[in-house]
Design a protein around this motif. Structure first.
Motif, short mmCIF file in Angstrom:
data_model
loop_
_atom_site.label_atom_id
_atom_site.label_comp_id
_atom_site.label_asym_id
_atom_site.label_seq_id
_atom_site.Cartn_x
_atom_site.Cartn_y
_atom_site.Cartn_z
N ARG A 21 90.15 67.39 -119.93
CA ARG A 21 89.30 66.43 -119.21
C ARG A 21 89.99 65.95 -117.93
O ARG A 21 89.39 65.92 -116.85
N LEU A 22 91.28 65.59 -118.04
CA LEU A 22 92.03 65.13 -116.86
C LEU A 22 92.17 66.24 -115.82
O LEU A 22 91.97 66.01 -114.62
N LEU A 23 92.51 67.44 -116.28
CA LEU A 23 92.69 68.55 -115.34
C LEU A 23 91.37 68.94 -114.67
O LEU A 23 91.36 69.28 -113.48
N ASN A 24 90.26 68.86 -115.40
CA ASN A 24 88.96 69.15 -114.79
C ASN A 24 88.63 68.15 -113.69
O ASN A 24 88.14 68.52 -112.62
N ARG A 25 88.91 66.88 -113.96
CA ARG A 25 88.67 65.85 -112.94
C ARG A 25 89.52 66.13 -111.70
O ARG A 25 89.04 66.04 -110.58
N ALA A 58 86.60 57.43 -104.43
CA ALA A 58 85.87 56.99 -105.63
C ALA A 58 86.25 57.85 -106.83
O ALA A 58 86.43 57.34 -107.94
N ALA A 59 86.38 59.16 -106.60
CA ALA A 59 86.76 60.06 -107.70
C ALA A 59 88.17 59.76 -108.19
O ALA A 59 88.43 59.77 -109.40
N MET A 60 89.09 59.49 -107.28
CA MET A 60 90.46 59.13 -107.69
C MET A 60 90.47 57.79 -108.43
O MET A 60 91.19 57.64 -109.43
N ASN A 61 89.68 56.85 -107.97
CA ASN A 61 89.60 55.57 -108.67
C ASN A 61 89.06 55.75 -110.09
O ASN A 61 89.56 55.12 -111.03
N ALA A 62 88.07 56.60 -110.26
CA ALA A 62 87.53 56.87 -111.59
C ALA A 62 88.59 57.54 -112.46
O ALA A 62 88.74 57.20 -113.65
N PHE A 63 89.33 58.48 -111.90
CA PHE A 63 90.42 59.14 -112.62
C PHE A 63 91.45 58.10 -113.07
O PHE A 63 91.87 58.07 -114.23
#
Length: 100
Positions: A21-25, A58-63
């Protein structure tokens, strides 16, 4: 899901599902970054690049939110249960860095 405390050893054993999940993000974020690079190389309009850059932020913040929540639920909770209250100071320091 199997977790081990990460705060003392500075490593964490993640389940295959969590790692995936983390690597996909991160892969999606890398793709967005490559897209922005391509936009710069093609002299795209500034606001178009800025909008894509904001999407990466935003994507990094979600990660980060996902990773932080998992850290608190596993590493921090385990250390507190084991009487390692210094993990609280580490968490506070981490939150201060994230909120800069």
């Amino acid at each position: 899901m199997e977790h081990q405390a990460c705060c003392c050893h500075k490593t964490k054993e993640r389940s295959m599902e969590e790692r995936k999940r983390l690597l996909n993000r991160l892969s999606r974020i890398e793709g967005q970054i490559r897209g922005i690079r391509g936009m710069v190389e093609k002299d795209a309009y500034c606001t178009d690049i800025l909008i894509q850059s904001a999407a990466v932020t935003a994507a990094m913040n979600a990660f980060n939110r996902h990773l932080l929540a998992d850290h608190i639920r596993t590493c921090v909770a385990t250390d507190i249960r084991e009487g390692k209250d210094e993990v609280i100071d580490e968490l506070v320091a981490t939150l201060q860095k994230l909120m800069k």
